[in-house]
Design a protein around this motif. Structure first.
Motif, PDB file in Angstrom:
ATOM      1  N   ASN A 139      -5.445  58.729  18.154  1.00 33.53           N
ATOM      2  CA  ASN A 139      -6.645  58.441  18.951  1.00 33.53           C
ATOM      3  C   ASN A 139      -6.704  59.336  20.184  1.00 33.53           C
ATOM      4  OD1 ASN A 139      -9.008  56.697  19.490  1.00 33.53           O
ATOM      5  ND2 ASN A 139      -7.815  56.075  21.282  1.00 33.53           N
ATOM      6  N   TYR A 140      -5.552  59.530  20.820  1.00 34.49           N
ATOM      7  CA  TYR A 140      -5.512  60.379  22.013  1.00 34.49           C
ATOM      8  C   TYR A 140      -5.847  61.824  21.644  1.00 34.49           C
ATOM      9  CZ  TYR A 140      -4.015  62.471  26.389  1.00 34.49           C
ATOM     10  OH  TYR A 140      -3.997  63.161  27.579  1.00 34.49           O
ATOM     11  N   ASP A 169      -8.266  78.218  22.525  1.00 32.88           N
ATOM     12  CA  ASP A 169      -7.052  78.702  23.201  1.00 32.88           C
ATOM     13  C   ASP A 169      -6.324  77.598  23.965  1.00 32.88           C
ATOM     14  OD1 ASP A 169      -7.528  81.311  22.322  1.00 32.88           O
ATOM     15  OD2 ASP A 169      -8.787  81.774  24.062  1.00 32.88           O
ATOM     16  N   SER A 170      -6.785  76.373  23.834  1.00 31.12           N
ATOM     17  CA  SER A 170      -6.161  75.248  24.534  1.00 31.12           C
ATOM     18  C   SER A 170      -5.245  74.490  23.580  1.00 31.12           C
ATOM     19  CB  SER A 170      -7.220  74.297  25.095  1.00 31.12           C
ATOM     20  OG  SER A 170      -8.049  74.953  26.027  1.00 31.12           O
ATOM     21  N   TYR A 171      -4.056  74.141  24.080  1.00 34.89           N
ATOM     22  CA  TYR A 171      -3.068  73.438  23.256  1.00 34.89           C
ATOM     23  C   TYR A 171      -2.726  72.094  23.894  1.00 34.89           C
ATOM     24  CZ  TYR A 171      -2.231  77.751  20.650  1.00 34.89           C
ATOM     25  OH  TYR A 171      -2.377  78.858  19.846  1.00 34.89           O
ATOM     26  N   LEU A 172      -2.485  71.122  23.032  1.00 38.98           N
ATOM     27  CA  LEU A 172      -1.973  69.820  23.460  1.00 38.98           C
ATOM     28  C   LEU A 172      -0.547  69.723  22.969  1.00 38.98           C
ATOM     29  CD1 LEU A 172      -2.565  67.023  24.753  1.00 38.98           C
ATOM     30  CD2 LEU A 172      -3.182  66.218  22.461  1.00 38.98           C
ATOM     31  N   ALA A 205       3.731  62.170  24.701  1.00 40.25           N
ATOM     32  CA  ALA A 205       4.862  61.235  24.667  1.00 40.25           C
ATOM     33  C   ALA A 205       4.962  60.421  25.948  1.00 40.25           C
ATOM     34  CB  ALA A 205       6.158  62.000  24.420  1.00 40.25           C
ATOM     35  N   ASN A 206       4.631  61.062  27.076  1.00 45.03           N
ATOM     36  CA  ASN A 206       4.722  60.367  28.360  1.00 45.03           C
ATOM     37  C   ASN A 206       3.607  59.347  28.560  1.00 45.03           C
ATOM     38  OD1 ASN A 206       6.986  61.869  29.110  1.00 45.03           O
ATOM     39  ND2 ASN A 206       5.726  63.526  29.936  1.00 45.03           N
ATOM     40  N   LEU A 207       2.586  59.393  27.709  1.00 43.31           N
ATOM     41  CA  LEU A 207       1.436  58.510  27.866  1.00 43.31           C
ATOM     42  C   LEU A 207       1.487  57.273  26.971  1.00 43.31           C
ATOM     43  CD1 LEU A 207      -1.375  61.229  27.973  1.00 43.31           C
ATOM     44  CD2 LEU A 207      -0.373  60.034  29.912  1.00 43.31           C
ATOM     45  N   ASN A 209      -7.650  62.918  19.145  1.00 40.18           N
ATOM     46  CA  ASN A 209      -9.067  63.028  18.830  1.00 40.18           C
ATOM     47  C   ASN A 209      -9.932  63.028  20.095  1.00 40.18           C
ATOM     48  OD1 ASN A 209      -8.691  63.176  16.048  1.00 40.18           O
ATOM     49  ND2 ASN A 209      -8.807  60.944  15.777  1.00 40.18           N
ATOM     50  N   ASN A 210      -9.573  62.173  21.050  1.00 37.16           N
ATOM     51  CA  ASN A 210     -10.316  62.147  22.310  1.00 37.16           C
ATOM     52  C   ASN A 210     -10.157  63.458  23.068  1.00 37.16           C
ATOM     53  OD1 ASN A 210     -11.312  59.550  21.976  1.00 37.16           O
ATOM     54  ND2 ASN A 210      -9.587  58.588  23.019  1.00 37.16           N
ATOM     55  N   TRP A 211      -8.929  63.960  23.086  1.00 42.85           N
ATOM     56  CA  TRP A 211      -8.664  65.239  23.759  1.00 42.85           C
ATOM     57  C   TRP A 211      -9.464  66.354  23.105  1.00 42.85           C
ATOM     58  CZ3 TRP A 211      -6.401  69.637  21.562  1.00 42.85           C
ATOM     59  CH2 TRP A 211      -6.111  70.681  22.443  1.00 42.85           C
ATOM     60  N   ALA A 212      -9.451  66.409  21.781  1.00 40.50           N
ATOM     61  CA  ALA A 212     -10.159  67.457  21.050  1.00 40.50           C
ATOM     62  C   ALA A 212     -11.662  67.363  21.307  1.00 40.50           C
ATOM     63  CB  ALA A 212      -9.864  67.348  19.562  1.00 40.50           C
ATOM     64  N   SER A 213     -12.193  66.145  21.304  1.00 44.71           N
ATOM     65  CA  SER A 213     -13.619  65.950  21.538  1.00 44.71           C
ATOM     66  C   SER A 213     -14.017  66.498  22.905  1.00 44.71           C
ATOM     67  CB  SER A 213     -13.958  64.465  21.438  1.00 44.71           C
ATOM     68  OG  SER A 213     -15.302  64.226  21.779  1.00 44.71           O
ATOM     69  N   LYS A 214     -13.226  66.203  23.931  1.00 42.97           N
ATOM     70  CA  LYS A 214     -13.535  66.679  25.280  1.00 42.97           C
ATOM     71  C   LYS A 214     -13.426  68.191  25.373  1.00 42.97           C
ATOM     72  CE  LYS A 214     -12.126  62.429  27.631  1.00 42.97           C
ATOM     73  NZ  LYS A 214     -11.161  61.786  28.554  1.00 42.97           N
ATOM     74  N   GLU A 215     -12.390  68.754  24.752  1.00 46.08           N
ATOM     75  CA  GLU A 215     -12.211  70.205  24.796  1.00 46.08           C
ATOM     76  C   GLU A 215     -13.356  70.924  24.086  1.00 46.08           C
ATOM     77  OE1 GLU A 215      -9.939  72.140  26.294  1.00 46.08           O
ATOM     78  OE2 GLU A 215      -9.094  70.350  27.260  1.00 46.08           O
ATOM     79  N   LEU A 216     -13.768  70.406  22.937  1.00 47.22           N
ATOM     80  CA  LEU A 216     -14.866  71.016  22.182  1.00 47.22           C
ATOM     81  C   LEU A 216     -16.180  70.916  22.958  1.00 47.22           C
ATOM     82  CD1 LEU A 216     -13.902  69.667  18.660  1.00 47.22           C
ATOM     83  CD2 LEU A 216     -13.928  72.083  19.333  1.00 47.22           C
ATOM     84  N   LEU A 217     -16.424  69.750  23.562  1.00 50.05           N
ATOM     85  CA  LEU A 217     -17.630  69.594  24.367  1.00 50.05           C
ATOM     86  C   LEU A 217     -17.603  70.512  25.581  1.00 50.05           C
ATOM     87  CD1 LEU A 217     -18.088  65.712  24.253  1.00 50.05           C
ATOM     88  CD2 LEU A 217     -19.654  67.427  23.324  1.00 50.05           C
ATOM     89  N   LEU A 218     -16.407  70.670  26.167  1.00 50.99           N
ATOM     90  CA  LEU A 218     -16.267  71.563  27.313  1.00 50.99           C
ATOM     91  C   LEU A 218     -16.599  72.996  26.923  1.00 50.99           C
ATOM     92  CD1 LEU A 218     -15.430  72.004  30.261  1.00 50.99           C
ATOM     93  CD2 LEU A 218     -13.056  72.199  29.485  1.00 50.99           C
ATOM     94  N   ASP A 219     -16.079  73.435  25.775  1.00 47.19           N
ATOM     95  CA  ASP A 219     -16.367  74.798  25.303  1.00 47.19           C
ATOM     96  C   ASP A 219     -17.863  74.976  25.061  1.00 47.19           C
ATOM     97  OD1 ASP A 219     -13.718  75.444  25.440  1.00 47.19           O
ATOM     98  OD2 ASP A 219     -13.309  75.163  23.303  1.00 47.19           O
TER      99      ASP A 219
END
Length: 273
Positions: free
Chosen positions: A49-50, A22-25, A31-33, A52-62
């Protein structure tokens, strides 16, 4: 007559570029980064790369929320809430303190603090008052400089100042206390092994290495465990006074905020007798 769509404009929805559960990027977030100057493939690679890193953290968090025991999750949430609260309150208090901060410290305050805390200002290394010069190896008038450095009357100082451009290093202000470790840095032939020989009251020394000759006249020495002079610890005392003043101001602000909240009936403690 204007249409309903023109009267009641909805905010445009953000454009998502990735989803995990349920989390969206969103595109705007990434763009601001993107660092300035990155274009084309480099920019695209950064975004991938960003994501993939975001997805990895979100999946680990879940996964962590499912597999970590409930009581541990509650403790983590409490720590996160406390950290967030500390960030906000610290920033707010710092802003208030900055508005009313007074960084001036009088001589009387410095002297009073020093007199009351002398036992806390014991030296951990030797301090020295001296004047010294570093001369090139080929310097011709070394004997004259030595005589002037020892005598150091007004005319001697004027003479040394007039030829100062020929010195590799110089230090003429012998009212300033200098640590032995600093002198060892400035005078390479001087070491922790031989400092006792050369750094003594009223001592004149001449040292030499492959790059120069060092002439020094020691006027005063304070040893380890002696009380540090006020002039040497003044910067430390000033900072301590300012920090204590700041902490006192923060405590005052916290007290005033509570008092104001009680008066406005915004804060009360239940169960008080």
């Amino acid at each position: 007559m204007a249409s309903c769509n023109s009267l009641f404009k909805e905010e445009p929805e953000k454009e998502p570029i990735a989803r995990v559960g349920d989390s969206y990027l969103y595109k705007d977030d990434v763009a601001n980064l993107i660092p300035q100057g990155l274009k084309g493939r480099d920019s695209a690679a950064f975004v991938v790369n960003y994501i993939n890193n975001w997805a990895s953290k979100e999946l680990l968090l879940d996964k962590s929320k499912i597999n970590i025991p409930e009581e541990q999750l509650q403790e983590f949430n409490r720590l996160v809430d406390n950290y967030r609260t500390d960030l906000y309150t610290r920033a707010y208090l710092e802003a208030l303190v900055q508005q009313s901060s007074d960084t001036s410290v009088t001589k009387e305050e410095l002297q009073g603090f020093y007199n009351n805390e002398k036992e806390n200002f014991r030296l951990s290394e030797k301090l020295v008052q001296l004047r010294f010069v570093a001369l090139p190896l080929q310097f011709l008038d070394k004997d004259i400089v030595e005589t002037k450095l020892k005598s150091f009357k007004a005319e001697d100082k004027n003479y040394l100042d007039s030829i100062a451009v020929q010195f590799k290093k110089l230090h003429f202000n012998d009212s300033i206390w200098v640590s032995a470790s600093r002198l060892i840095e400035e005078i390479p032939p001087l070491t922790s092994q031989n400092e006792e020989k050369y750094l003594k009251n009223s001592q004149f020394f001449e040292l030499q290495d492959s790059i120069g000759v060092y002439l020094g006249r020691v006027s005063n020495v304070l040893d380890i465990n002696d009380t540090a002079p006020l002039s040497y610890v003044t910067p430390d005392i000033k900072q301590i006074i300012i920090n204590r003043r700041r902490l006192s101001q923060i405590k005052k602000i916290e007290t005033e905020i509570i008092d104001e909240a009680i008066k406005k009936n915004e804060f009360e403690i239940y169960g008080k007798d």
